[in-house]
Design a protein around this motif. Structure first.
Motif, PDB file in Angstrom:
ATOM      1  N   VAL A 189       9.952  22.170  -5.402  1.00 10.43           N
ATOM      2  CA  VAL A 189       9.373  20.739  -4.967  1.00 10.43           C
ATOM      3  C   VAL A 189       8.981  20.890  -3.587  1.00 10.43           C
ATOM      4  O   VAL A 189       7.630  20.242  -3.461  1.00 10.43           O
ATOM      5  CB  VAL A 189      10.551  19.410  -5.174  1.00 10.43           C
ATOM      6  CG1 VAL A 189      10.017  18.294  -4.559  1.00 10.43           C
ATOM      7  CG2 VAL A 189      10.775  19.493  -6.535  1.00 10.43           C
ATOM      8  N   ASN A 190       9.634  21.577  -2.656  1.00  3.00           N
ATOM      9  CA  ASN A 190       9.289  21.591  -1.385  1.00  3.00           C
ATOM     10  C   ASN A 190       7.920  22.110  -1.173  1.00  3.00           C
ATOM     11  O   ASN A 190       6.945  21.801  -0.423  1.00  3.00           O
ATOM     12  CB  ASN A 190      10.230  21.887  -0.339  1.00  3.00           C
ATOM     13  CG  ASN A 190      11.265  21.054  -0.157  1.00  3.00           C
ATOM     14  OD1 ASN A 190      11.175  19.887  -0.127  1.00  3.00           O
ATOM     15  ND2 ASN A 190      12.464  21.398   0.060  1.00  3.00           N
ATOM     16  N   THR A 191       7.806  23.248  -1.905  1.00  2.00           N
ATOM     17  CA  THR A 191       6.520  24.097  -1.784  1.00  2.00           C
ATOM     18  C   THR A 191       5.574  23.696  -2.406  1.00  2.00           C
ATOM     19  O   THR A 191       4.133  23.470  -1.560  1.00  2.00           O
ATOM     20  CB  THR A 191       6.793  25.637  -2.610  1.00  2.00           C
ATOM     21  OG1 THR A 191       7.760  26.148  -2.012  1.00  2.00           O
ATOM     22  CG2 THR A 191       5.741  26.235  -2.596  1.00  2.00           C
ATOM     23  N   PHE A 192       5.711  22.672  -3.438  1.00  2.00           N
ATOM     24  CA  PHE A 192       4.567  21.823  -4.174  1.00  2.00           C
ATOM     25  C   PHE A 192       4.062  20.975  -3.206  1.00  2.00           C
ATOM     26  O   PHE A 192       2.860  20.698  -2.910  1.00  2.00           O
ATOM     27  CB  PHE A 192       5.297  21.354  -5.553  1.00  2.00           C
ATOM     28  CG  PHE A 192       4.014  20.409  -6.010  1.00  2.00           C
ATOM     29  CD1 PHE A 192       3.065  20.942  -6.860  1.00  2.00           C
ATOM     30  CD2 PHE A 192       4.283  19.098  -5.835  1.00  2.00           C
ATOM     31  CE1 PHE A 192       2.256  19.841  -7.386  1.00  2.00           C
ATOM     32  CE2 PHE A 192       3.536  18.153  -6.594  1.00  2.00           C
ATOM     33  CZ  PHE A 192       2.315  18.410  -7.424  1.00  2.00           C
ATOM     34  N   LYS A 193       5.134  20.211  -2.367  1.00  2.00           N
ATOM     35  CA  LYS A 193       4.693  19.254  -1.438  1.00  2.00           C
ATOM     36  C   LYS A 193       3.832  19.663  -0.294  1.00  2.00           C
ATOM     37  O   LYS A 193       2.924  19.193   0.139  1.00  2.00           O
ATOM     38  CB  LYS A 193       5.970  18.499  -1.124  1.00  2.00           C
ATOM     39  CG  LYS A 193       6.335  17.483  -2.199  1.00  2.00           C
ATOM     40  CD  LYS A 193       7.582  16.554  -1.807  1.00  2.00           C
ATOM     41  CE  LYS A 193       8.111  15.802  -2.705  1.00  2.00           C
ATOM     42  NZ  LYS A 193       9.241  14.967  -2.222  1.00  2.00           N
ATOM     43  N   GLU A 194       4.313  20.926   0.024  1.00  4.17           N
ATOM     44  CA  GLU A 194       3.785  21.496   0.913  1.00  4.17           C
ATOM     45  C   GLU A 194       2.252  21.965   0.539  1.00  4.17           C
ATOM     46  O   GLU A 194       1.237  21.503   1.350  1.00  4.17           O
ATOM     47  CB  GLU A 194       4.327  22.881   1.713  1.00  4.17           C
ATOM     48  CG  GLU A 194       3.453  23.670   2.626  1.00  4.17           C
ATOM     49  CD  GLU A 194       4.017  25.083   2.596  1.00  4.17           C
ATOM     50  OE1 GLU A 194       3.423  26.048   3.291  1.00  4.17           O
ATOM     51  OE2 GLU A 194       5.138  25.277   2.430  1.00  4.17           O
ATOM     52  N   CYS A 228       0.478  20.226  -1.522  1.00  2.19           N
ATOM     53  CA  CYS A 228      -0.393  19.233  -1.727  1.00  2.19           C
ATOM     54  C   CYS A 228      -0.858  18.618  -0.365  1.00  2.19           C
ATOM     55  O   CYS A 228      -1.959  18.054  -0.062  1.00  2.19           O
ATOM     56  CB  CYS A 228       0.398  17.995  -2.267  1.00  2.19           C
ATOM     57  SG  CYS A 228       0.732  18.325  -4.131  1.00  2.19           S
ATOM     58  N   SER A 229       0.111  18.994   0.858  1.00  2.81           N
ATOM     59  CA  SER A 229      -0.458  18.475   2.151  1.00  2.81           C
ATOM     60  C   SER A 229      -1.526  19.389   2.877  1.00  2.81           C
ATOM     61  O   SER A 229      -1.904  18.922   3.864  1.00  2.81           O
ATOM     62  CB  SER A 229       0.934  18.121   3.060  1.00  2.81           C
ATOM     63  OG  SER A 229       1.543  19.384   3.119  1.00  2.81           O
ATOM     64  N   MET A 255       9.637  19.816 -12.512  1.00  5.11           N
ATOM     65  CA  MET A 255       9.293  18.917 -11.277  1.00  5.11           C
ATOM     66  C   MET A 255       8.185  17.911 -11.906  1.00  5.11           C
ATOM     67  O   MET A 255       7.209  17.485 -11.366  1.00  5.11           O
ATOM     68  CB  MET A 255       8.824  19.571 -10.135  1.00  5.11           C
ATOM     69  CG  MET A 255       7.812  20.584 -10.534  1.00  5.11           C
ATOM     70  SD  MET A 255       7.175  21.400  -9.013  1.00  5.11           S
ATOM     71  CE  MET A 255       5.391  21.550  -9.202  1.00  5.11           C
ATOM     72  N   GLU A 306       7.460  14.784  -9.596  1.00  4.89           N
ATOM     73  CA  GLU A 306       6.598  15.015  -8.536  1.00  4.89           C
ATOM     74  C   GLU A 306       5.169  15.335  -8.887  1.00  4.89           C
ATOM     75  O   GLU A 306       4.131  14.587  -8.110  1.00  4.89           O
ATOM     76  CB  GLU A 306       7.100  16.578  -7.823  1.00  4.89           C
ATOM     77  CG  GLU A 306       8.366  16.119  -7.067  1.00  4.89           C
ATOM     78  CD  GLU A 306       9.633  16.003  -7.751  1.00  4.89           C
ATOM     79  OE1 GLU A 306      10.738  15.606  -7.154  1.00  4.89           O
ATOM     80  OE2 GLU A 306       9.470  16.507  -8.904  1.00  4.89           O
ATOM     81  N   GLU A 362       3.559  11.793  -9.949  1.00  5.81           N
ATOM     82  CA  GLU A 362       3.283  11.132  -8.797  1.00  5.81           C
ATOM     83  C   GLU A 362       2.041  11.423  -7.633  1.00  5.81           C
ATOM     84  O   GLU A 362       1.856  10.602  -7.263  1.00  5.81           O
ATOM     85  CB  GLU A 362       4.613  10.801  -7.866  1.00  5.81           C
ATOM     86  CG  GLU A 362       5.885  10.038  -8.497  1.00  5.81           C
ATOM     87  CD  GLU A 362       7.145  10.339  -7.411  1.00  5.81           C
ATOM     88  OE1 GLU A 362       7.067  11.129  -6.333  1.00  5.81           O
ATOM     89  OE2 GLU A 362       7.993   9.734  -7.850  1.00  5.81           O
ATOM     90  N   HIS A 363       1.607  12.688  -8.091  1.00  3.63           N
ATOM     91  CA  HIS A 363       0.548  13.233  -7.538  1.00  3.63           C
ATOM     92  C   HIS A 363      -0.808  12.810  -8.131  1.00  3.63           C
ATOM     93  O   HIS A 363      -1.083  12.797  -9.123  1.00  3.63           O
ATOM     94  CB  HIS A 363       0.496  14.684  -7.440  1.00  3.63           C
ATOM     95  CG  HIS A 363      -0.745  15.268  -6.838  1.00  3.63           C
ATOM     96  ND1 HIS A 363      -1.040  15.257  -5.517  1.00  3.63           N
ATOM     97  CD2 HIS A 363      -2.090  15.799  -7.178  1.00  3.63           C
ATOM     98  CE1 HIS A 363      -2.053  15.874  -5.140  1.00  3.63           C
ATOM     99  NE2 HIS A 363      -2.897  16.291  -6.269  1.00  3.63           N
TER     100      HIS A 363
END
Length: 137
Positions: A56-61, A63-64, A81, A84, A87-88
């Motif tokens: 999840v943290n890698t996915f959010k990274e 995405c950012s 996930m 997540e 929600e994207h």
């Protein structure tokens, strides 16, 4: 770095991939791999030991990051996930679910396919049932 007209994303963006070793290796051999001077990369190899938090943290990274335009996630990882991914809601980076070597692709689990069906006013579950019944004949 050469930036596009919006001055936020580079003209040449990256594809990121999150998946099993075989899938990620295939994409790396195709030339999508990138690692910068800080050690940041555009891929994550997952196995049974990879924690959901790490994924999840890698996915959010990804995405950012403004240098990534597409994120490929194997469907078996995407299931872990789903919240997540659902929600994207940004167009870029586009998140696509892809099959993995270990698990057959199931379009009924793919949130993007579900969104497309809803936009077209169709019921994916009903269509999957029809296909299943058609296969029995």
């Amino acid at each position: 770095m050469d930036f596009g007209e919006d001055n936020k994303r580079p003209k040449e963006s990256l594809i990121a991939v999150i998946g099993d070793e075989d899938t990620v290796t295939g994409f790396l051999l195709a030339g999508i791999g990138q690692r910068d001077s800080r050690g940041s990369s555009n891929f994550l190899v997952c196995d049974q030991k990879t924690s959901k938090a790490k994924i999840v943290n890698t996915f959010k990274e990804f995405c950012s990051r403004n240098d990534i335009s597409i994120i490929l996630v194997t469907q078996d990882i995407a299931v872990e996930m789903r919240k997540e991914i659902d929600e994207h809601d940004e167009v870029i980076p586009t998140v696509l679910e892809i099959p993995s070597k270990a698990a057959k692709y199931d379009k009924s689990k793919d949130s993007i396919v579900r969104r497309v069906y809803r936009l077209l006013g169709k019921d994916l579950d009903e269509e999957m049932h029809r296909e299943k019944m058609k296969g029995r004949m």
